[in-house]
Enzyme design. Structure first.
Site, mmCIF file in Angstrom:
data_model
loop_
_atom_site.group_PDB
_atom_site.id
_atom_site.type_symbol
_atom_site.label_atom_id
_atom_site.label_comp_id
_atom_site.label_asym_id
_atom_site.label_seq_id
_atom_site.Cartn_x
_atom_site.Cartn_y
_atom_site.Cartn_z
ATOM 1 N N SER A 21 81.783 85.123 20.159
ATOM 2 C CA SER A 21 81.378 85.269 21.559
ATOM 3 C C SER A 21 80.974 86.718 21.789
ATOM 4 C CB SER A 21 82.542 84.935 22.498
ATOM 5 O OG SER A 21 82.227 85.354 23.815
ATOM 6 N N TYR B 73 82.103 85.586 31.420
ATOM 7 C CA TYR B 73 82.974 85.840 30.267
ATOM 8 C C TYR B 73 84.398 85.371 30.554
ATOM 9 C CZ TYR B 73 85.269 88.574 26.540
ATOM 10 O OH TYR B 73 86.012 88.968 25.448
ATOM 11 N N THR C 237 90.529 96.341 22.046
ATOM 12 C CA THR C 237 90.697 96.650 20.629
ATOM 13 C C THR C 237 89.576 97.599 20.216
ATOM 14 O OG1 THR C 237 91.702 94.511 20.320
ATOM 15 C CG2 THR C 237 90.876 95.561 18.337
HETATM 16 N N1 LIG Z 1 87.111 93.872 21.067
HETATM 17 C C1 LIG Z 1 87.893 93.619 22.102
HETATM 18 O O1 LIG Z 1 88.438 94.549 22.698
HETATM 19 C C2 LIG Z 1 88.159 92.202 22.539
HETATM 20 C C3 LIG Z 1 89.036 92.000 23.619
HETATM 21 C C4 LIG Z 1 89.298 90.705 24.031
HETATM 22 C C5 LIG Z 1 88.738 89.625 23.359
HETATM 23 N N2 LIG Z 1 87.884 89.850 22.325
HETATM 24 C C6 LIG Z 1 87.272 88.674 21.665
HETATM 25 O O2 LIG Z 1 87.312 88.806 20.269
HETATM 26 C C7 LIG Z 1 86.133 88.257 19.685
HETATM 27 C C8 LIG Z 1 85.451 89.305 18.821
HETATM 28 O O3 LIG Z 1 85.094 90.419 19.630
HETATM 29 P P1 LIG Z 1 84.340 91.689 19.046
HETATM 30 O O4 LIG Z 1 84.771 92.853 19.837
HETATM 31 O O5 LIG Z 1 84.491 91.721 17.579
HETATM 32 O O6 LIG Z 1 82.838 91.364 19.473
HETATM 33 P P2 LIG Z 1 81.511 91.310 18.574
HETATM 34 O O7 LIG Z 1 80.396 91.102 19.530
HETATM 35 O O8 LIG Z 1 81.448 92.471 17.661
HETATM 36 O O9 LIG Z 1 81.749 90.005 17.704
HETATM 37 C C9 LIG Z 1 81.392 88.714 18.101
HETATM 38 C C10 LIG Z 1 80.647 88.065 16.941
HETATM 39 O O10 LIG Z 1 80.351 86.699 17.279
HETATM 40 C C11 LIG Z 1 79.018 86.427 16.902
HETATM 41 N N3 LIG Z 1 78.530 85.329 17.732
HETATM 42 C C12 LIG Z 1 78.365 85.318 19.074
HETATM 43 N N4 LIG Z 1 77.908 84.128 19.475
HETATM 44 C C13 LIG Z 1 77.800 83.360 18.375
HETATM 45 C C14 LIG Z 1 77.381 82.029 18.145
HETATM 46 N N5 LIG Z 1 76.968 81.235 19.149
HETATM 47 N N6 LIG Z 1 77.394 81.545 16.881
HETATM 48 C C15 LIG Z 1 77.782 82.339 15.844
HETATM 49 N N7 LIG Z 1 78.201 83.602 16.011
HETATM 50 C C16 LIG Z 1 78.191 84.114 17.247
HETATM 51 C C17 LIG Z 1 78.284 87.732 17.144
HETATM 52 O O11 LIG Z 1 77.050 87.827 16.468
HETATM 53 C C18 LIG Z 1 79.305 88.734 16.650
HETATM 54 O O12 LIG Z 1 79.180 88.963 15.271
HETATM 55 C C19 LIG Z 1 85.268 87.774 20.844
HETATM 56 O O13 LIG Z 1 85.471 86.397 21.017
HETATM 57 C C20 LIG Z 1 85.810 88.531 22.037
HETATM 58 O O14 LIG Z 1 85.614 87.823 23.233
HETATM 59 C C21 LIG Z 1 87.582 91.105 21.905
#
Ligand SMILES: NC(=O)c1ccc[n+]([C@@H]2O[C@H](COP(=O)([O-])OP(=O)(O)OC[C@H]3O[C@@H](n4cnc5c(N)ncnc54)[C@H](O)[C@@H]3O)[C@@H](O)[C@H]2O)c1
Length: 310
Positions: A76, A146, A176
Site C-alpha cells: 500500500s 488511507y 517507522t
Molecule cells: N513506514 C511507516 O512508518 C508505516 C507506518 C504505518 C503503516 N505502514 C504500512 O507498512 C507498509 C509498508 O510501508 P512502507 O513505508 O514500506 O511504504 P512503501 O511505499 O515503501 O512500500 C509499499 C510497497 O507496496 C508496493 N505496492 C503498493 N501497491 C501495490 C499493489 N497494488 N500491488 C503490489 N505492490 C504494491 C509499493 O510499490 C511499495 O513497494 C504499508 O502497507 C504501510 O501502509 C508503514
C-alpha cells in the site's frame, strides 16, 4: 524451508522484511508493482531463495496461485503525498488487494499479516494509543483514503477469520524509519534528512509541537515476524514509545546533517495528528517484543543511507 510471500516487498519496510525472512531460512517470494517501491531496494538480494514477481495485488495473476505458509501484506502506498495523488489506488490495495491475499491464505491455510497503521487511531483523543481505542478519523478528510482503507483491511481480515477461520495477524505500525525510505517521499524523516543534507531549510508544519514516536526498521521486522509466529489474532501495536516533538526531531537532524539554515514554517495539514505514541504493553506481553535500536543508532544508519543517495 518455509515458503513466504511478501506483498509490497520492494518498498522501504518490505525490502528489509524480505532480507530478514531470508536470514531466518525462509523461501521468499516478493510481489510488487513499484508504484511507490524501488528496484534498488531489492537489487542487493542475491539469495537463490528469493524470487521477485512484478504484479499488482489488486489483480489476480500467477502469484495468486502459489503455495505459501505465511503471507505478509505490506502493499500500500503510505505517504501523505500519495494520499493526494493516488487515493483510489490506496483504497483498492487494502480492499480488493487484501481480499485477493486473504483468499490465497484461505486456500493455503496460511498465516496472513495485514500491515495496518497507527493512522487507524486518526487524530487520537487517548494518549498513548492502546489497541482498545477505536480512533478519531475524519472519513472525508484528505487522510481518509488511507486511514479508512486500513480500517477496512482490518475489518475484512476479521471477517475472514470469523467466517473461514483464516489465521489473520493485524499489526498496527507506528512511524517507522531507516535506510531505503524514498528521498522524495514527503514523510518527516526523508524530508528532514534530504533538506538538511542539501543545505535547505527544514520544513516544520505548524509550530512543530505535534509529537511522533519513531521505530527503527530492524525492530519493526522483528515485531512483524514475532506476531506471525504467535497465535495472536487481535491487533498489536508495534512501534517505539520514545516520543519527540517534530521540532525536537528537526533540531536533531539539523545537527546531524550540519545544516545551518533557519527552519521554514508552513501551515499544519488537515487532520494532522497532534500526538502519537504507541502503548506496547500487548506486544511486550504476548510477543515478548520491544524495540532495541536507540534513536541515535537508527538515525546514524539513516544518515549514512541518505548521504549515499546524494
Ligand atoms: N513506514 C511507516 O512508518 C508505516 C507506518 C504505518 C503503516 N505502514 C504500512 O507498512 C507498509 C509498508 O510501508 P512502507 O513505508 O514500506 O511504504 P512503501 O511505499 O515503501 O512500500 C509499499 C510497497 O507496496 C508496493 N505496492 C503498493 N501497491 C501495490 C499493489 N497494488 N500491488 C503490489 N505492490 C504494491 C509499493 O510499490 C511499495 O513497494 C504499508 O502497507 C504501510 O501502509 C508503514
Amino acid at each position: 524451508m518455509k515458503k513466504v510471500l511478501v506483498a509490497g516487498g520492494a518498498g522501504f519496510i518490505g525490502s528489509h522484511l524480505c532480507e530478514f525472512l531470508l536470514s531466518k531460512g525462509c523461501h521468499v517470494t516478493c510481489v510488487d508493482n513499484f508504484i511507490t517501491g524501488q528496484k534498488k531496494n531489492i537489487a542487493g538480494i542475491k539469495s537463490p531463495n528469493f524470487k521477485f514477481v512484478e504484479a499488482d495485488i489488486t489483480q489476480s495473476g500467477s502469484w495468486s496461485e502459489g503455495q505459501f505458509e505465511e503471507i505478509y501484506n505490506l502493499a500500500s502506498p503510505a505517504s501523505p503525498i500519495d494520499f493526494e495523488k493516488i487515493p483510489l489506488k490506496i483504497l483498492e490495495c487494502s480492499s480488493l488487494g487484501h481480499r485477493n491475499l486473504l483468499e490465497l491464505a484461505r486456500k493455503n491455510d496460511a498465516r496472513i499479516l495485514f500491515a495496518s497503521t497507527s493512522e487507524v487511531y486518526g487524530d487520537p483523543e487517548v494518549h498513548p494509543q492502546r489497541e482498545s481505542y477505536f480512533g478519531n478519523v475524519n472519513t472525508v478528510g484528505i487522510r481518509g483514503c488511507y486511514d479508512e482503507a486500513k480500517r477496512f483491511g482490518e475489518a475484512l481480515s476479521m471477517a475472514y477469520h470469523r467466517q473461514f477461520g483464516t489465521k489473520i495477524r493485524l499489526i498496527r505500525i507506528f512511524n517507522t524509519y531507516g535506510p531505503r525510505m524514498r528521498e522524495t517521499d514527503g514523510r518527516i524523516i526523508p524530508n528532514f534528512f534530504m533538506q538538511g543534507l542539501n543545505g535547505e531549510s527544514l520544513t516544520i508544519y505548524g509550530e512543530g509541537q505535534q509529537t511522533r514516536s519513531f521505530c527503527y526498521v530492524a525492530d519493526m521486522c522483528e515485531g512483524m515476524y514475532a506476531l506471525v509466529q504467535s497465535e495472536e489474532t487481535r491487533p498489536v501495536n508495534i512501534g517505539n514509545p520514545t516520543e519527540l516533538t517534530v521540532l525536537e526531531m528537526a533540531e536533531t537532524v539539523k545537527k546531524l546533517t550540519g545544516n545551518t539554515k533557519p527552519f521554514a514554517y508552513k501551515p499544519l495539514p488537515e487532520n494532522d495528528p497532534k500526538m502519537r505514541r504507541p502503548d506496547i504493553a500487548r506486544a511486550k506481553d504476548v510477543l515478548k517484543w520491544q524495540p532495541r535500536v536507540s534513536l541515535e543508532q537508527g538515525l546514524d544508519a539513516t544518515l549514512k543511507y541518505f548521504k549515499s543517495q546524494l
